[in-house]
Design a protein around this motif. Sequence first.
Motif, PDB file in Angstrom:
ATOM      1  N   THR A  76       0.838  -1.198   0.000  1.00 43.12           N
ATOM      2  CA  THR A  76       0.000   0.000   0.000  1.00 43.12           C
ATOM      3  C   THR A  76       0.877   1.253   0.000  1.00 43.12           C
ATOM      4  O   THR A  76       2.064   1.185   0.286  1.00 43.12           O
ATOM      5  CB  THR A  76      -0.920   0.080   1.236  1.00 43.12           C
ATOM      6  OG1 THR A  76      -0.165   0.567   2.356  1.00 43.12           O
ATOM      7  CG2 THR A  76      -1.528  -1.258   1.582  1.00 43.12           C
ATOM      8  N   LYS A  82      -2.913   0.324   5.168  1.00 42.06           N
ATOM      9  CA  LYS A  82      -2.340  -0.844   5.849  1.00 42.06           C
ATOM     10  C   LYS A  82      -3.123  -1.154   7.123  1.00 42.06           C
ATOM     11  O   LYS A  82      -3.431  -2.314   7.408  1.00 42.06           O
ATOM     12  CB  LYS A  82      -0.861  -0.590   6.175  1.00 42.06           C
ATOM     13  CG  LYS A  82      -0.170  -1.788   6.805  1.00 42.06           C
ATOM     14  CD  LYS A  82       1.299  -1.527   7.089  1.00 42.06           C
ATOM     15  CE  LYS A  82       1.886  -2.703   7.871  1.00 42.06           C
ATOM     16  NZ  LYS A  82       3.308  -2.478   8.221  1.00 42.06           N
ATOM     17  N   CYS A  99       3.891  -1.377   3.777  1.00 42.76           N
ATOM     18  CA  CYS A  99       3.853   0.029   3.390  1.00 42.76           C
ATOM     19  C   CYS A  99       5.228   0.606   3.686  1.00 42.76           C
ATOM     20  O   CYS A  99       5.667   0.604   4.838  1.00 42.76           O
ATOM     21  CB  CYS A  99       2.783   0.791   4.154  1.00 42.76           C
ATOM     22  SG  CYS A  99       2.826   2.565   3.788  1.00 42.76           S
TER      23      CYS A  99
END
Lengths: 213, 213
Positions: A76, A82, A99
């Motif tokens: 992400t 996330k 992430c």
Amino acid sequence: MKVELENVKPMDIEKRSFEIITSELGDVQLVPGTELIVKRCIHTSADFDYAQNLKFSEGAVQHALDAIKNGACIVTDTQMAKAGINKKALARYGGEVYCFMSDEDVAQNAKKNGTTRATASMDKAAGLSKPLIFAVGNAPTALVRLYELIEDGFLKPELIIGVPVGFVNVVQSKELIMKAPVPYIVAQGRKGGSNIAACIVNALLYMINNSRD
Amino acid sequence: MKVELENVKPMDIEKRSFEIITSELGDVQLVPGTELIVKRCIHTSADFDYAQNLKFSEGAVQHALDAIKNGACIVTDTQMAKAGINKKALARYGGEVYCFMSDEDVAQNAKKNGTTRATASMDKAAGLSKPLIFAVGNAPTALVRLYELIEDGFLKPELIIGVPVGFVNVVQSKELIMKAPVPYIVAQGRKGGSNIAACIVNALLYMINNSRD
């Protein structure tokens, strides 16, 4: 003061919500196989525009479901997306959520190369040797970099969820992904967000889970 | 393939976005002092409905700004809203963000009392001896419990940001908060979400920060 609440048990609220959404969609035709994703996006936003703006490449949903079942990981572009993804459900199939936006090396590379951190975090993700699903809810530059990485043969994602929200280069970045040789789910136009990115990942997870019952 | 992107530097994208939002709002009249909050919600969602549905109690914004400057903490009902709030900006004034939804004692109390975890997490928050701002982006039951705690004299929040999203009891729970003796910012109707809850907190933080420049 007496407040009039609808008497729905907590566990039944989602079911009742989906009934209301289905009823209010009325005659709107959704692409077969995408209904649960579209309805969950409406559930997450109370915005019926998602019945019109969500675009799916041919076979994208089935391909994504297979990828998750085979342990695909999610990348992400926000900590918020996330946080919203059901990591427990994903872990059942061996997947994790990444992430890289707050990583020190990403900040350094972005500075060095004069790019956004979103661009640098996509470069970092391209170094992962795992099947990947990208869930982009914020940064158009992330989508542009994904397009370049795919075109240059450095990346072959299982799916791109392209749902950044906003007013500058958002529409264009999504159109770009819809021209790339990659399975995609895109919210055409300005709308989207980290909540929608997480919601689409969760919808895929729940589709797998329900089909196992 | 050549892609036509608007040539805006990363640091200028937000500024340009707000210019577009202001321009497209046209003659729409926003309540003086609330403009930056309303526009940031539109920026976060690309949904101009927020120009109409955001309701502010008299003096709520100034009261909230003062509370944050005096170290108020934020309580949210989702990890996603917590992830989205600018915790660094908040920490400058001594504030922290709490989300009790995943706490073991909250799960146990919810089970024992037959409530939602959101209700139990509001009870836990009421035990904090700090000035509090509540940012509710998901659970109508959290707003209902806040109303009860205020009515019964157990809680006196500095502000309630009441922006749960959804189809069951969401509208009613917001109307309830708008009748409570508490400063509020509410997204009337079905719309809202964790992203909007975080966005409103961040808008308040940026308003303080900008006024310091």
